[in-house]
Design a protein around this motif. Structure first.
Motif, short mmCIF file in Angstrom:
data_model
loop_
_atom_site.label_atom_id
_atom_site.label_comp_id
_atom_site.label_asym_id
_atom_site.label_seq_id
_atom_site.Cartn_x
_atom_site.Cartn_y
_atom_site.Cartn_z
N GLY A 61 0.97 -0.98 0.25
CA GLY A 61 0.35 0.29 0.26
C GLY A 61 0.96 1.07 -0.26
N VAL A 62 1.98 1.19 0.80
CA VAL A 62 3.02 2.27 0.95
C VAL A 62 3.46 2.47 -1.12
CG1 VAL A 62 5.40 3.19 1.28
CG2 VAL A 62 3.31 1.91 3.36
N THR A 63 3.85 1.71 -1.51
CA THR A 63 4.30 2.04 -2.83
C THR A 63 3.23 2.38 -3.08
OG1 THR A 63 5.66 0.38 -2.43
CG2 THR A 63 5.46 1.03 -4.82
N ALA A 91 -7.86 -5.38 -3.25
CA ALA A 91 -7.99 -5.84 -5.17
C ALA A 91 -6.68 -5.18 -5.54
CB ALA A 91 -9.19 -4.50 -5.61
N LYS A 92 -6.31 -4.06 -5.15
CA LYS A 92 -4.96 -3.74 -5.95
C LYS A 92 -3.86 -5.30 -6.37
CE LYS A 92 -5.53 -0.97 -9.38
NZ LYS A 92 -5.71 -0.89 -9.87
N TYR A 93 -3.76 -5.36 -4.55
CA TYR A 93 -2.50 -5.84 -4.45
C TYR A 93 -2.89 -7.73 -5.05
CZ TYR A 93 -0.55 -9.45 -1.22
OH TYR A 93 0.64 -10.82 -1.02
N GLN A 94 -4.16 -7.63 -5.18
CA GLN A 94 -4.41 -9.73 -5.22
C GLN A 94 -4.52 -9.58 -6.92
OE1 GLN A 94 -8.79 -9.72 -3.67
NE2 GLN A 94 -8.04 -10.65 -2.75
N PRO A 121 -7.18 -17.89 0.94
CA PRO A 121 -8.97 -18.68 -0.33
C PRO A 121 -9.29 -18.15 -1.34
CG PRO A 121 -8.44 -19.31 2.50
CD PRO A 121 -7.78 -17.62 2.27
N ASP A 122 -9.21 -16.88 -0.97
CA ASP A 122 -10.01 -15.87 -1.84
C ASP A 122 -9.37 -15.81 -3.29
OD1 ASP A 122 -12.02 -15.61 -0.39
OD2 ASP A 122 -11.99 -13.79 0.32
N LEU A 123 -7.56 -15.96 -2.54
CA LEU A 123 -7.57 -15.27 -3.50
C LEU A 123 -7.17 -16.48 -5.33
CD1 LEU A 123 -4.73 -13.43 -5.42
CD2 LEU A 123 -3.49 -14.33 -3.78
N CYS A 124 -6.67 -17.56 -4.10
CA CYS A 124 -6.60 -19.28 -4.93
C CYS A 124 -7.74 -19.03 -5.79
CB CYS A 124 -6.21 -20.27 -3.72
SG CYS A 124 -4.68 -20.12 -2.49
N ARG A 125 -9.36 -18.97 -5.21
CA ARG A 125 -10.18 -18.85 -5.94
C ARG A 125 -10.54 -18.53 -7.01
NH1 ARG A 125 -12.29 -18.87 -0.53
NH2 ARG A 125 -13.07 -20.84 0.39
N SER A 126 -9.93 -17.15 -6.71
CA SER A 126 -9.78 -16.39 -7.73
C SER A 126 -9.18 -16.43 -9.21
CB SER A 126 -10.07 -15.18 -7.43
OG SER A 126 -7.98 -14.63 -7.80
N MET A 127 -7.89 -17.55 -8.92
CA MET A 127 -6.91 -17.97 -9.59
C MET A 127 -7.46 -19.66 -10.75
SD MET A 127 -3.49 -16.68 -8.13
CE MET A 127 -2.80 -17.20 -9.98
#
Length: 594
Positions: free
Chosen positions: A137-139, A213-216, A250-256
């Motif tokens: 987030g800092v970046t 959302a940007k990180y994911q 887990p949500d990141l995994c499902r999104s992929m």
């Protein structure tokens, strides 16, 4: 530290004047009324130290502990430092996140008050966050600094306050000293320091979902860009060890498209008591037991784990009907090998790891024509070194043996979420080649030599004992006689005193840190080890590595080196130090000290 009765009475009065938290005020008044002067002196007679790790310690009343008042004081000092020393970036704001520990949300909101008081905007994450989301987030927000309220993998009674600067890396020396001075000059709470802030132009609480959302998206893109065709990994079991990783991974995994995984139901939701583990640290023996039991029940042969703030990543694989838990060094070289395999590296690519981590990465990098850089211990060094290297190199990866892995394309701190996704991508690729992570590791050993490690610690009763141990070692004949037990000493490096026997001027190439204790020795039989005093725990840590042509030779070499340190240094010079009688080596062999 000795505190007189008059001094103690004054400290109690000062505490009660400044502290408006009913629970910690009651602690101090109860101690005062029951007259346990020793306890009061320990609580009030010294301050919790602000350093390159920020703050970390037990949550309790008193200037020496983590509590609302000491968080306010640290935040006021940091805010004044930014406003006075870096006024040109103060308007860029500060990102503040927090984990799910007791008081973390409250500490984060109290911290925000200090920055708002000086008209420094605050991007306050309104939800529990994984640690990598703050440096990211800092970046992403181009902020001036970041604060993460977390004690990472410490016990439930602890909390902490980690600080990042505008480059997205943890603060380092001399900035920590300058901030500490500003804290000392701003100890009295400012007006409105304890009040619940209302939303205004300086307090922004809607940043979390946007940054998440940007990180994911960034992790998703980076992961899929590593392979021509994305394929899901084999089924696995996942545990965040009662931490915040379960809110994101887990949500990141499902999104992929990764759906065949089983969360450990008892550990998947945040719980600040960490009820199912003795220590919420995946490095600790037993921490992954429940995950492995779940995997046995579900007939899954792979375990993925995060520590409670998800900046560290761990994994275990079932091999011949028993579980093999990868060390941080194992995972580091596996991730590096995958990155080396799938990316078209140019000559200006660089990787790095710390001096207490395996030397295998350097061998692998040199074989590929990739620049390797060694750093001191901790991502406060690796993150900032990576930023410096980026002027000339594409920095691809960095890691440390304590399960920390950095991918500068995402953020400049350890990032367990990205590490897990890259590991799962690697697993899928190796599986298409008939390999598992374990068998891939064995192939790397065959190519670069069998690297066996034994990492452990001696528990020190006091800083004085630790200092005496290192002083006695330096005053002994070992450096000049070039012997330690049956080993020949080939090289001696002292990062406290600033000595290196290998360099032409006997000065180390790494930065000297006179405030720490750290010795590294290179011995025959392919052994090198580092002995260092911990900056956060009452421990003297030892990291031993041996490189041999076989597993057995490596085991024997690291075990003999540990005995040499124990019998020649620790027992004679610091007999009050305690140590484990059973020590596991990196291959799972248990070395017993009789």
């Amino acid at each position: 530290m000795t505190t007189s009765t008059g001094d103690l009475s004054s400290l109690v009065q000062t505490w009660l004047e400044w502290d408006q938290d009913p629970s910690t005020r009651t602690e101090i008044t109860n101690l005062r009324d029951s007259n346990p002067s020793t306890e009061l002196s320990q609580r009030l007679g010294q301050r919790i130290q602000f350093g390159t790790a920020g703050l970390r310690g037990r949550m309790a009343a008193g200037f020496s502990c983590m509590n609302s008042l000491t968080v306010i004081q640290a935040s006021q000092g940091l805010a004044k430092y930014i406003r006075d020393k870096h006024p040109e970036i103060a308007g860029d704001g500060v990102v503040i996140g927090h984990d799910a520990r007791y008081n973390s949300d409250r500490f984060a909101r109290l911290a925000a008050n200090a920055f708002v008081a000086l008209k420094i905007p605050v991007w306050l994450y309104g939800e529990e966050s994984v640690t990598p989301l703050v440096p990211f987030g800092v970046t992403y927000l181009r902020a001036a600094a970041g604060v993460m309220v977390t004690a990472s993998h410490n016990p439930a009674q602890d909390n902490g306050y980690k600080v990042y600067f505008k480059n997205g890396a943890q603060i380092n020396t001399p900035m920590d000293t300058e901030i500490a001075q500003c804290i000392e000059e701003n100890l009295a709470p400012w007006p409105n320091a304890w009040e619940e802030r209302q939303l205004d132009e300086y307090l922004r609480v809607n940043a979390y979902q946007k940054v998440l959302a940007k990180y994911q998206d960034a992790v998703n893109h980076y992961t899929k860009s590593t392979i021509p065709k994305w394929t899901p990994p084999k089924p696995f079991v996942y545990t965040p060890l009662h931490g915040v990783g379960g809110l994101v991974f887990p949500d990141l995994c499902r999104s992929m498209g990764i759906t065949d995984f089983t969360p450990v139901s008892e550990q998947v939701n945040p719980d600040p008591d960490f009820p199912t583990v003795s220590f919420p640290n995946p490095e600790e023996t037993g921490a992954l037991d429940l995950a492995m039991q779940t995997a046995d029940r579900e007939d899954k042969g792979l375990v993925i784990a995060h520590d409670p703030d998800a900046d560290r990543f761990a994994a275990a694989e079932k091999v011949n009907n028993s579980w093999f838990i990868f060390t941080g060094n194992h995972l580091g070289v596996l991730l590096a090998s995958y990155i080396f395999e799938i990316q078209d590296f140019k000559k200006n690519t660089a990787v790095l790891n710390s001096t207490v981590s395996t030397g295998m990465l350097e061998k692998m990098a040199l074989a590929k024509g990739i620049h390797f850089q060694e750093s001191l211990t901790g991502f406060k060094w690796m993150g900032n070194i990576a930023r410096t290297l980026e002027a000339s190199y594409d920095v691809a990866f960095a890691f440390e043996e304590a399960l920390g892995y950095m991918f500068p394309k995402i953020c400049h701190d350890k990032d367990g979420i990205t590490a897990a996704m890259i590991f799962l991508s690697a697993e899928a690729k190796w599986r298409s080649q008939g390999l598992t992570p374990y068998t891939k590791l064995q192939k790397l050993f065959e190519e670069y030599g069998y690297h066996e490690t034994l990492n452990n610690y001696f528990r020190s009763p006091s800083p004085d004992v630790t200092a005496r141990l290192f002083g006695a070692i330096r005053d002994g004949p070992y450096r000049t006689e070039k012997k330690l037990g049956s080993f020949k000493i080939l090289r001696w490096r002292d990062m406290t005193e600033g000595y290196d026997s290998r360099t032409q001027d006997n000065k180390p190439t790494l930065p000297v840190d006179k405030g720490s204790q750290m010795l590294t020795l290179w011995l025959d039989r392919g052994v090198h080890f580092t002995l260092r005093g911990s900056g956060t725990e009452p421990k003297v840590k030892i990291y031993i590595e041996g490189c041999s042509g076989s597993r057995e030779e490596g085991i024997n070499a690291v075990c003999d080196a540990f005995l040499a340190v124990l019998n020649k240094w620790v027992k004679p010079f610091a007999p009050s130090m305690t140590y484990s009688k059973q020590l596991p080596t990196s291959s799972g062999h248990v070395f017993r000290v009789d």
